[in-house]
Structure formats: structure tokens, C-alpha cells
Design an enzyme around this catalytic site. Structure first.
Site, mmCIF file in Angstrom:
data_model
loop_
_atom_site.group_PDB
_atom_site.id
_atom_site.type_symbol
_atom_site.label_atom_id
_atom_site.label_comp_id
_atom_site.label_asym_id
_atom_site.label_seq_id
_atom_site.Cartn_x
_atom_site.Cartn_y
_atom_site.Cartn_z
ATOM 1 N N GLY A 118 -6.085 3.881 -4.085
ATOM 2 C CA GLY A 118 -6.142 4.872 -5.153
ATOM 3 C C GLY A 118 -5.259 6.085 -4.962
ATOM 4 O O GLY A 118 -4.854 6.424 -3.854
ATOM 5 N N TRP A 174 -4.803 10.415 -6.071
ATOM 6 C CA TRP A 174 -5.749 11.524 -5.906
ATOM 7 C C TRP A 174 -6.092 12.249 -7.214
ATOM 8 O O TRP A 174 -6.876 13.204 -7.203
ATOM 9 C CB TRP A 174 -5.204 12.560 -4.935
ATOM 10 C CG TRP A 174 -3.753 12.905 -5.070
ATOM 11 C CD1 TRP A 174 -2.738 12.484 -4.239
ATOM 12 C CD2 TRP A 174 -3.120 13.720 -6.066
ATOM 13 N NE1 TRP A 174 -1.528 12.985 -4.666
ATOM 14 C CE2 TRP A 174 -1.732 13.746 -5.784
ATOM 15 C CE3 TRP A 174 -3.585 14.425 -7.181
ATOM 16 C CZ2 TRP A 174 -0.818 14.452 -6.561
ATOM 17 C CZ3 TRP A 174 -2.680 15.121 -7.960
ATOM 18 C CH2 TRP A 174 -1.310 15.141 -7.646
ATOM 19 N N ASN A 175 -5.578 11.805 -8.342
ATOM 20 C CA ASN A 175 -5.827 12.612 -9.551
ATOM 21 C C ASN A 175 -7.098 12.249 -10.294
ATOM 22 O O ASN A 175 -7.726 13.096 -10.921
ATOM 23 C CB ASN A 175 -4.624 12.528 -10.466
ATOM 24 C CG ASN A 175 -4.315 11.099 -10.871
ATOM 25 O OD1 ASN A 175 -4.754 10.149 -10.242
ATOM 26 N ND2 ASN A 175 -3.571 10.958 -11.940
ATOM 27 N N LYS A 186 -9.460 1.779 -0.686
ATOM 28 C CA LYS A 186 -9.005 2.932 0.080
ATOM 29 C C LYS A 186 -8.647 4.067 -0.892
ATOM 30 O O LYS A 186 -7.666 3.985 -1.627
ATOM 31 C CB LYS A 186 -7.769 2.585 0.911
ATOM 32 C CG LYS A 186 -7.382 3.717 1.859
ATOM 33 C CD LYS A 186 -5.961 3.659 2.354
ATOM 34 C CE LYS A 186 -5.013 4.184 1.325
ATOM 35 N NZ LYS A 186 -5.218 5.667 1.073
ATOM 36 N N SER A 234 -7.273 7.855 -2.008
ATOM 37 C CA SER A 234 -6.178 8.677 -1.487
ATOM 38 C C SER A 234 -6.695 9.512 -0.322
ATOM 39 O O SER A 234 -7.847 9.944 -0.310
ATOM 40 C CB SER A 234 -5.649 9.603 -2.582
ATOM 41 O OG SER A 234 -4.833 10.608 -2.004
ATOM 42 N N LEU A 286 3.165 -13.943 -0.811
ATOM 43 C CA LEU A 286 3.067 -14.208 -2.258
ATOM 44 C C LEU A 286 1.703 -13.773 -2.781
ATOM 45 O O LEU A 286 1.041 -14.498 -3.526
ATOM 46 C CB LEU A 286 3.328 -15.686 -2.551
ATOM 47 C CG LEU A 286 4.758 -16.150 -2.284
ATOM 48 C CD1 LEU A 286 4.909 -17.629 -2.640
ATOM 49 C CD2 LEU A 286 5.756 -15.304 -3.081
ATOM 50 N N GLU A 344 -0.138 0.255 -10.876
ATOM 51 C CA GLU A 344 -0.247 1.289 -11.913
ATOM 52 C C GLU A 344 0.496 2.503 -11.379
ATOM 53 O O GLU A 344 -0.026 3.240 -10.531
ATOM 54 C CB GLU A 344 -1.727 1.620 -12.153
ATOM 55 C CG GLU A 344 -2.514 0.501 -12.785
ATOM 56 C CD GLU A 344 -2.165 0.314 -14.252
ATOM 57 O OE1 GLU A 344 -2.670 -0.643 -14.841
ATOM 58 O OE2 GLU A 344 -1.377 1.121 -14.791
ATOM 59 N N GLY A 357 3.989 5.533 -11.688
ATOM 60 C CA GLY A 357 4.283 6.788 -12.378
ATOM 61 C C GLY A 357 5.079 6.609 -13.652
ATOM 62 O O GLY A 357 5.364 5.497 -14.083
ATOM 63 N N CYS A 416 -0.461 10.347 -14.666
ATOM 64 C CA CYS A 416 0.710 9.452 -14.624
ATOM 65 C C CYS A 416 1.300 9.190 -15.999
ATOM 66 O O CYS A 416 2.509 9.076 -16.152
ATOM 67 C CB CYS A 416 0.290 8.130 -14.013
ATOM 68 S SG CYS A 416 -1.101 7.469 -14.904
ATOM 69 N N LYS A 450 8.728 -1.879 -17.183
ATOM 70 C CA LYS A 450 9.812 -1.514 -16.251
ATOM 71 C C LYS A 450 9.255 -1.060 -14.901
ATOM 72 O O LYS A 450 8.301 -1.671 -14.393
ATOM 73 C CB LYS A 450 10.723 -0.478 -16.919
ATOM 74 C CG LYS A 450 11.324 -0.981 -18.247
ATOM 75 C CD LYS A 450 12.518 -0.203 -18.750
ATOM 76 C CE LYS A 450 12.232 1.064 -19.445
ATOM 77 N NZ LYS A 450 13.403 1.705 -20.103
ATOM 78 N N GLU A 482 -4.795 -2.801 -16.428
ATOM 79 C CA GLU A 482 -6.194 -2.480 -16.106
ATOM 80 C C GLU A 482 -6.935 -2.327 -17.425
ATOM 81 O O GLU A 482 -6.329 -2.102 -18.469
ATOM 82 C CB GLU A 482 -6.269 -1.205 -15.260
ATOM 83 C CG GLU A 482 -5.629 -1.406 -13.877
ATOM 84 C CD GLU A 482 -6.012 -0.340 -12.874
ATOM 85 O OE1 GLU A 482 -6.074 0.846 -13.245
ATOM 86 O OE2 GLU A 482 -6.262 -0.714 -11.707
#
Ligand code: TXE
Length: 487
Positions: A145, A147-148, A171, A173, A239, A245, A247, A279, A454, A461
Site C-alpha cells: 500500500g 500512504w495516502n 504491507k 506504507s 511470471l 495502481e 500515479g 493519485c 499507459k 480494482e
């Protein structure tokens, strides 16, 4: 206090080999000591997650769903406590933590708890035979994860993973260790088997150990593009599936026929909510030339009224950025914007007092900044700042703004404001972004997929689309006759 691991249904104890201090961004007071997970603890988490997976994968979707729904109920009952922990960890206003963070986590648990029983394969009637498919779980999934939005991110990953029959090691941030532990406790109280959702604390090294561990079937990251590329590379040699997810530097396009008040509201939400540490923010605000002056006048007036200060005060609308280092990074971007010739119209400085006259010099506070006279080529218009910095650009034609909006390696989000229904859909269909809005911004109902085009990421999600990222599809052919053989 110590932020330790949550493994096999309980918080670990004992002294850490390595730890660091977790600070409250609003005053840089010490919140506690974060204990870096050791290799032994990671192995214990893996072993526990494997044990839980073997039980959990044989549960029916309805049985799994009930645990997720109960977990959501527990989070909602603990809303104030968890929101308060989130605010002191992230520095965001308590009004946001209460309104969005915990509720969004519970929404995801309820959504995937509700659809768990509907996850199914297909049946195919064949010639003297039939076939069917089985969406099967992957095994142990790792969630990593940012931190926001700590508990939202943890739940957006755990809910689909567990609904599909997997177990998860998460885990958080290294800057926000607290609320993932609250989610872990809630799962246990809701009846999840010990080890189904384990939490390990640590920095990128622990993230890399999870990514490279052969018993981790999939990694889901919420973080920066650079970290996403490291994880993608690490997963490649096995693989291993990934969801990334990442920025963005998303465009928010305001056409001349837009409702100005709504468009200004969206521009402020897209740049100053959660101190701009979102983000999907629309940080390149393109305004059609004819309305530029009236838009800018209202934007400046309303931005300068934002109540910046103590995030624990319910009246506060903007808190502190996550760390001193991040504050300095945002200020460097502001300096680069000025050096490049953009005009800092308002904000962008460190205030001594908050909106109630309280001394906030000890915290990581920055007044919301608006840049005008921007050029697309400027660093502040190309790079993700991840702070309260809005860059405003003008445009003349639809064709021009689409071209400029798409001229980026990112592709997370996009917004269009217009009252011309044809133009709204026509333009949004041309924008190279995965998560889009027409006449609003950053509204993320769990029913809609969230993710980028991109270099803003891979996978989605939320929504039923997330199911395909936490299952693998098996085809089964069943013969009702004999084997026809030439041998
Ligand atoms: O990210 P970092 P941060 C993005 C946002 C910004 C960034 C800010 O756009 O770019 O996240 O969050 C772990 N192997 N999003 O600074 O540094 C690290 O410990 C494995 C996008 O936290 O990339 C942390 O837990 N793991 C998002 C996590 O990666 C590693 C919404 C992220 O850290 C690692 C929110 C490694 N080599 C923020 N290095 C979206 N699109 O939804 C670090 N980590």
C-alpha cells in the site's frame, strides 16, 4: 507504542531487529516505533497464509461473503476510532477520514462480500460431451500500500482477494502502519481463519521480499510508477500476476459552456482534497480561453478560503502533507514552476498559524498553490507532484485540448466539464485514461472499475472487473461417449 506484525490472528511481540519512528504529520510528534518485518516473520506470515488458504479455498462463496460483510460491519462500528488513527497517521482532516476512508473500505468489503456467492464459471453443451469453466483462487496474494489512503487501499485489495478464495499478506506504507492492523483485527473478529489476512510492516525491502517469494502468487501495488516498474520486473521472472495502481498527471478539461461553480469545485477537489495527495488528481486544469478570467477569479477566491490547519478539528478542510521530506519535495516543484516562468498566483508557502490562529509551524503544512502562465512542457505540468499544487492551462479548440491532454506517459484519470452531452462523451472517449468523469471528479463508487492506462498501471480494482485479477480460469471437458482414436 510499537507497530508490529499481525500474523496468524495476533499482533507479534518482542523487540524488533530494525525499527524507525512514525511521526504525526500535523506536529511531527512521535506516534510510535514501526518494526521492520524480519525474514523469519515473513516466512511465518507465508506459512500462516498457506494454512488459511487451504481452509478458505474450500469455503463456498456465500460463506466467504458472510465474513467480508461482518468485517465491514465491524469497521463501520469503529468508524471514529479508525478515522482518528488514519488522521494522525496521514495528516488528513478528520472530516475526510470520517466521510471517505473508513466508509470506502467498508463499501469494498460489502460489495465483494455481496458478490462472492455469484462468482461462477460457464457451462457449454458439446457434441456427446459438455464443458465447464471454474474461476479458481490463485493462492497467497501480496498487497502493498501507499500512504495516502491506508485502510481504503488495504480493503480494496483484501476484499476481492478474499472473496475469490485467496489469502493475503498486506504491507502498508512505512509511513502509515496503523490502520491495516485494525482491518486485520476486524477480519479475525468477523470469523476469518487465522492467517487469512496477515500484515507485515516495512519499507521497500519487505515489499521486494514479498514480490520475490515463490509462494506469493500475485502482487497488488498501490504506489508510484517507479515502484510499479520494480515490482513488475521482480514478478516477471516467476511470471507472477500483478495489479498496479500507480500515479498520474491527469487532465481536467473545462469547456466554455460548463457550470463555473461546479467546475471550480471539481478543480479544487481534484487538487486540494487530502492535501493533493491523490493519485487520480486532475492536476492539469485546462480552461477554454473565453471563460478563463471568470473561472480563475472564482478559483482564487475560493482557494484562499480553504480552512488549513489542525487535522483533528472537524472544521479543518486541509491538513498536513505526509512528511517533512515530502513537503520539501513539493516545495522544490513549486520553485521549479517559478523558475520555469509560471506565475504562482496564490499559496505555496508554509503558514505559521492555521485558520483558527493556532501555531502549526511544527507540522508539514503548505497553503494550496495555483500556477498560471503555465506551459505544457514545464515540469509542474508533466510530473506528478502529489501535493496541493494546481497548474492551470488555457486552450481554444476541442481537438487541441485532446491532443495536449493525451500528451503524457500517464493515463490514470481524466475529467470533462461541459453541458453539451455529445461533446462530453465525444471528448472523454478520446482521452487516454482508465478512470474518467463528466461533470464531476474523483468520485469512486465501488461498482465502477478503478485503474489506469499507459504507465499509470495494470489491472483494475473494484467492480466485478477485479474478480479476473484474483482468479485463474480452468476449463474442463467431460466426455459422455468414447474416445475416438486413430491408433
Ligand atoms: O509510493 P511508493 P508512496 C501513488 C502516487 C504516488 C505514490 C505515493 O501517485 O506516486 O503512490 O505513495 C513499497 N518492491 N499512488 O510514496 O514510494 C513501499 O514500501 C516492493 C497511486 O507510498 O511507490 C510502499 O508500501 N515494494 C495510487 C509502496 O511500495 C516497494 C493511489 C508504495 O511506495 C518497493 C495512491 C519495492 N522495490 C498513491 N519500493 C493509485 N493509483 O491508486 C517501495 N515499495
Amino acid at each position: 507504542m510499537a507497530y508490529t506484525q499481525f500474523i496468524d490472528g495476533a499482533l507479534t511481540t518482542g523487540s524488533a531487529k530494525e525499527s524507525w519512528v512514525n511521526y504525526n504529520p500535523a506536529n511531527n510528534n512521535v506516534l510510535g516505533e514501526v518494526c521492520q518485518a524480519t525474514e523469519e516473520e515473513i516466512d511465518a506470515a507465508i506459512c500462516s497464509a498457506e494454512k488459511a488458504f487451504r481452509v478458505w479455498k474450500n469455503k463456498t462463496g456465500a460463506e466467504r461473503g458472510r465474513v467480508l460483510l461482518k468485517t465491514a460491519e465491524i469497521l463501520r462500528l469503529r468508524l471514529e476510532k479508525i478515522a482518528s488513527l488514519e488522521t494522525q497517521d496521514v495528516g488528513k482532516p478528520i472530516s475526510e477520514s470520517l466521510a471517505v476512508d473508513v466508509s470506502s473500505a467498508a463499501d469494498a468489503l460489502e460489495y465483494f462480500g455481496g458478490i462472492a456467492a455469484t462468482i461462477h464459471g460457464d457451462f457449454f453443451d458439446l457434441k456427446n460431451a459438455f464443458g465447464y469453466t471454474r474461476p479458481e483462487p490463485l493462492g497467497i496474494c501480496a498487497g502493498i500500500g501507499a500512504w495516502n489512503y491506508p485502510i481504503q487501499i488495504a480493503a480494496w485489495k483484501a476484499a476481492p482477494a478474499l472473496a475469490c478464495g485467496n489469502s493475503m499478506i498486506f504491507k502498508p506504507s512505512e509511513f502509515t502502519p496503523a490502520t491495516a492492523l485494525e482491518l486485520a483485527k476486524a477480519f479475525i473478529e468477523a470469523g476469518a481463519p487465522a492467517g487469512l489476512f496477515n500484515v507485515v510492516q516495512g519499507d521497500g525491502r519487505v515489499g521486494a521480499m514479498l514480490t520475490n517469494h515463490p509462494q506469493i502468487a500475485k502482487v497488488s501495488l498501490t504506489g508510484s510508477v517507479s515502484t510499479g516498474k520494480k515490482i513488475f520486473a521482480g514478478a516477471a521472472n516467476q511470471l507472477k500476476k500483478v495489479t498496479l495502481e500507480l500515479g498520474g498527471k491527469s487532465p481536467l478539461i473545462i469547456f466554455e459552456d460548463a457550470d463555473i461553480h461546479n467546475a471550480v469545485s471539481a478543480a479544487m477537489l481534484a487538487n486540494f482534497y487530502t492535501q493533493g495527495e491523490v493519485c487520480s488528481n486532475g492536476t492539469r486544469v485546462f480552461v477554454q480561453r473565453k471563460i478563463f478570467d471568470s473561472f480563475l477569479k472564482q478559483l482564487k477566491e475560493r482557494t484562499e478560503k480553504i480552512r488549513l490547519g489542525d487535522p483533528t478539528d472537524p472544521d479543518t478542510q486541509m491538513g498536513a502533507v505526509i512528511s517533512k521530506a515530502h513537503l520539501e519535495k513539493v516545495i522544490r516543484f513549486i520553485d521549479s514552476g517559478k523558475s520555469a516562468g509560471a506565475t504562482l498566483l496564490t499559496g505555496g508557502f508554509r503558514p505559521e498559524k492555521d485558520f483558527k490562529g493556532r501555531d502549526i509551524t511544527a507540522g508539514n503544512f503548505l497553503t494550496p498553490a495555483i500556477f498560471t502562465d503555465c506551459e505544457d512542457s514545464m515540469e509542474i505540468c508533466k510530473e506528478e507532484i502529489f501535493g496541493p499544487v494546481l497548474s492551470i492551462l488555457t486552450f481554444d479548440t476541442e481537438e487541441e485540448v485532446i491532443e495536449r491532454a493525451n500528451n503524457t506517459d500517464y493515463g490514470l484519470a481524466a475529467g470533462v466539464f461541459t453541458n453539451d452531452i455529445k461533446r462530453g462523451h465525444r471528448v472523454i472517449h478520446e482521452l487516454q485514461a482508465g478512470t474518467c468523469w463528466i461533470n464531476n471528479y474523483n468520485i469512486t463508487p465501488v461498482e465502477l472499475p478503478f485503474g489506469g492506462y499507459k504507465q499509470s498501471g495494470l489491472g483494475r480494482e473494484n467492480s466485478f472487473a477485479a474478480i479476473q485479477h484474483y482468479t485463474q480460469l480452468k476449463s474442463v471437458y467431460v466426455e459422455l461417449g468414447n474416445v475416438e482414436s486413430p491408433y
